[in-house]
Motif scaffolding. Structure first.
Motif, PDB file in Angstrom:
ATOM      1  N   VAL A   1       0.856  -1.188   0.000  1.00 13.70           N
ATOM      2  CA  VAL A   1       0.000   0.000   0.000  1.00 13.70           C
ATOM      3  C   VAL A   1       0.893   1.240   0.000  1.00 13.70           C
ATOM      4  O   VAL A   1       1.792   1.367   0.836  1.00 13.70           O
ATOM      5  CB  VAL A   1      -0.954   0.024   1.214  1.00 13.70           C
ATOM      6  N   ILE A   2       0.661   2.122  -0.955  1.00 14.62           N
ATOM      7  CA  ILE A   2       1.434   3.360  -1.101  1.00 14.62           C
ATOM      8  C   ILE A   2       0.442   4.509  -1.002  1.00 14.62           C
ATOM      9  O   ILE A   2      -0.548   4.544  -1.744  1.00 14.62           O
ATOM     10  CB  ILE A   2       2.138   3.381  -2.475  1.00 14.62           C
ATOM     11  N   TRP A   3       0.689   5.420  -0.081  1.00 12.07           N
ATOM     12  CA  TRP A   3      -0.260   6.525   0.045  1.00 12.07           C
ATOM     13  C   TRP A   3       0.463   7.832   0.348  1.00 12.07           C
ATOM     14  O   TRP A   3       1.567   7.855   0.878  1.00 12.07           O
ATOM     15  CB  TRP A   3      -1.336   6.227   1.080  1.00 12.07           C
ATOM     16  N   VAL A   4      -0.196   8.894  -0.040  1.00 10.55           N
ATOM     17  CA  VAL A   4       0.302  10.247   0.201  1.00 10.55           C
ATOM     18  C   VAL A   4      -0.804  11.032   0.886  1.00 10.55           C
ATOM     19  O   VAL A   4      -1.957  11.031   0.435  1.00 10.55           O
ATOM     20  CB  VAL A   4       0.696  10.953  -1.119  1.00 10.55           C
ATOM     21  N   ASP A   5      -0.462  11.680   1.996  1.00  9.37           N
ATOM     22  CA  ASP A   5      -1.452  12.484   2.716  1.00  9.37           C
ATOM     23  C   ASP A   5      -0.798  13.800   3.144  1.00  9.37           C
ATOM     24  O   ASP A   5       0.309  14.151   2.672  1.00  9.37           O
ATOM     25  CB  ASP A   5      -2.006  11.727   3.925  1.00  9.37           C
ATOM     26  N   ALA A   6      -1.440  14.528   4.011  1.00 11.94           N
ATOM     27  CA  ALA A   6      -0.914  15.831   4.428  1.00 11.94           C
ATOM     28  C   ALA A   6       0.403  15.715   5.172  1.00 11.94           C
ATOM     29  O   ALA A   6       1.180  16.683   5.244  1.00 11.94           O
ATOM     30  CB  ALA A   6      -1.949  16.550   5.297  1.00 11.94           C
ATOM     31  N   GLU A   7       0.702  14.524   5.708  1.00 12.94           N
ATOM     32  CA  GLU A   7       1.923  14.330   6.487  1.00 12.94           C
ATOM     33  C   GLU A   7       3.112  13.934   5.634  1.00 12.94           C
ATOM     34  O   GLU A   7       4.253  14.030   6.067  1.00 12.94           O
ATOM     35  CB  GLU A   7       1.677  13.264   7.563  1.00 12.94           C
ATOM     36  N   GLY A   8       2.858  13.425   4.414  1.00  6.71           N
ATOM     37  CA  GLY A   8       3.981  13.026   3.573  1.00  6.71           C
ATOM     38  C   GLY A   8       3.678  11.814   2.726  1.00  6.71           C
ATOM     39  O   GLY A   8       2.516  11.484   2.463  1.00  6.71           O
ATOM     40  N   GLU A   9       4.739  11.131   2.301  1.00  9.55           N
ATOM     41  CA  GLU A   9       4.634   9.951   1.449  1.00  9.55           C
ATOM     42  C   GLU A   9       4.883   8.704   2.303  1.00  9.55           C
ATOM     43  O   GLU A   9       5.784   8.687   3.146  1.00  9.55           O
ATOM     44  CB  GLU A   9       5.670  10.021   0.334  1.00  9.55           C
ATOM     45  N   HIS A  10       4.088   7.654   2.043  1.00  3.77           N
ATOM     46  CA  HIS A  10       4.163   6.458   2.885  1.00  3.77           C
ATOM     47  C   HIS A  10       4.089   5.204   2.020  1.00  3.77           C
ATOM     48  O   HIS A  10       3.423   5.196   0.983  1.00  3.77           O
ATOM     49  CB  HIS A  10       3.010   6.434   3.889  1.00  3.77           C
ATOM     50  N   ARG A  11       4.737   4.159   2.500  1.00  2.17           N
ATOM     51  CA  ARG A  11       4.669   2.867   1.828  1.00  2.17           C
ATOM     52  C   ARG A  11       4.766   1.775   2.877  1.00  2.17           C
ATOM     53  O   ARG A  11       5.610   1.848   3.787  1.00  2.17           O
ATOM     54  CB  ARG A  11       5.787   2.710   0.804  1.00  2.17           C
ATOM     55  N   ALA A  12       3.899   0.754   2.777  1.00  3.08           N
ATOM     56  CA  ALA A  12       3.932  -0.345   3.738  1.00  3.08           C
ATOM     57  C   ALA A  12       3.528  -1.644   3.048  1.00  3.08           C
ATOM     58  O   ALA A  12       2.673  -1.645   2.158  1.00  3.08           O
ATOM     59  CB  ALA A  12       3.003  -0.061   4.910  1.00  3.08           C
ATOM     60  N   GLN A  13       4.170  -2.737   3.464  1.00  2.00           N
ATOM     61  CA  GLN A  13       3.750  -4.070   3.067  1.00  2.00           C
ATOM     62  C   GLN A  13       3.015  -4.635   4.274  1.00  2.00           C
ATOM     63  O   GLN A  13       3.608  -4.846   5.324  1.00  2.00           O
ATOM     64  CB  GLN A  13       4.959  -4.931   2.683  1.00  2.00           C
ATOM     65  N   VAL A  14       1.698  -4.855   4.150  1.00  2.00           N
ATOM     66  CA  VAL A  14       0.844  -4.990   5.337  1.00  2.00           C
ATOM     67  C   VAL A  14       0.352  -6.412   5.580  1.00  2.00           C
ATOM     68  O   VAL A  14      -0.570  -6.608   6.382  1.00  2.00           O
ATOM     69  CB  VAL A  14      -0.356  -4.017   5.249  1.00  2.00           C
TER      70      VAL A  14
END
Length: 362
Positions: free
Chosen positions: A299-312
């Motif tokens: 899952v790769i997401w971008v929000d107001a805090e920054g860029e994120h990536r996780a294998q969940v």
């Protein structure tokens, strides 16, 4: 857990598992083993605490294979023995699609809830009959939309959306290629009268995801098309489909389904979901991260805090199944609303019916 063949893809939890009931509190039976998703359905229910009682299919070879996987089950002599089991609360099925609704009506008339592989029905007439039976009997008609409920990346993305991380969802794009594995498919698989067509079948997954992620109650079909590009000896089969939808809350969706997963790919399909919100975005790489990782649930997401990536994988668990068990015991609708279940199928059937048949002679 094999990932090369979607027909027999049966996830098992690799982390968080929560028991939803006491041992023996939620017995269920199985009727119909035509599709391998029955193993996925049973895995999910058993992991959440359900008890598998009886199984029946007219093909003894399929029953023997099922019992080898689930030796705790008892082989019934006929369908009636499963339907008449006084202990069973629910009947699960992956009978061939053209027979799913008729079986569901029999199940509900016997006072049991019904959990069936997608597509749950093939026609508007069947949908109407299922609605009427649910209203009259008070039983549940649940459809296994596995590409959302049995993928931890999809579960994690839904949690992000519900938390408000990306704001109100305005657009969803879904790419859903599948591996055909043509030699292993039964004859009925290639007949639209038996499986409903590629959009009714595979597209029902994508439409259900769209309604869930954007929080819509209903949607309209703006455009759809189907084609048979590479299987022209099967005149009643399409190996490609696409659709564009407009939800009642203004969100839109484009989805593509096909049977063109390359032989060299390490999973049965490179399923991708792209969610555009007013405050951020999400991408789900469900089953593989091509040329990077054979693992899924990226899952790769971008929000107001920054860029994120996780294998969940192992992070969320498959929460749907426990919630469904509680819904059946408590007569609630926390796993999935009945109207949502039916609306996804209504839209899939309508999108299929309205689809332009692309001329592939050139």
């Amino acid at each position: 857990m094999q990932k090369s063949d979607g027909m027999n893809y049966a996830p098992v939890s690799q982390g968080r598992v929560e028991m939803a009931c006491r041992p023996g509190e939620f017995p269920f039976g199985v009727i119909g083993l035509d599709h391998g998703h029955i193993y996925a359905i049973c895995n999910g229910l058993l992991e959440a605490g359900a008890t598998l009682n009886k199984v029946w299919d007219p093909d003894p070879e399929k029953v023997r294979a099922f019992l080898a996987r689930y030796p705790q089950a008892q082989a019934a002599e006929n369908e009636a023995q499963v339907l008449d089991d006084p202990d069973a609360r629910l009947i699960a099925s992956a009978i061939r699609p053209s027979r799913r609704c008729a079986l569901g009506l029999r199940v509900m008339e016997h006072g049991k809830d019904y959990f069936v592989d997608k597509p749950g029905m093939l026609t508007k007439e069947e949908l109407s009959a299922a609605r009427e039976a649910c209203a009259r009997t008070g039983q549940k008609y649940v459809i296994y939309y596995g590409e959302r409920i049995h993928v931890e990346g999809a579960v994690f993305a839904e949690e992000l959306i519900r938390s408000g991380a990306v704001g109100k969802v305005r657009q969803v794009t879904i790419l859903a290629p599948h591996r055909l594995n043509r030699p292993t498919r039964p004859d009925w698989f290639f007949e639209e009268s038996e499986n409903g067509g590629i959009i009714t079948d595979l597209g029902s997954h994508q439409i259900e995801q769209f309604l869930t992620y954007c929080g819509a109650k209903t949607a309209a079909v703006l455009q759809s098309a189907v084609a048979n590009y590479a299987n022209r000896d099967k005149p009643h089969f399409c190996d490609f489909g696409e659709g564009v939808l407009l939800a009642d809350n203004g969100a839109t969706c484009f989805f593509r389904v096909d049977w063109f997963t390359p032989d060299g790919m390490g999973a049965w399909g490179d399923g991708r979901v792209f969610v555009m919100g007013e405050k951020g975005s999400i991408e789900i790489r469900k089953y593989i991260d091509v040329s990077v990782s054979r693992d899924g649930d990226h899952v790769i997401w971008v929000d107001a805090e920054g860029e994120h990536r996780a294998q969940v994988t192992g992070k969320t668990g498959f929460v749907f199944f426990g919630r469904l068990i509680r819904d059946c015991l408590d007569r609630t609708e926390n796993a999935i609303r009945q109207e949502h279940t039916f609306e996804a199928m209504r839209l899939a059937i309508e999108t299929q019916e309205k689809a332009l048949r692309i001329d592939t002679k050139g």
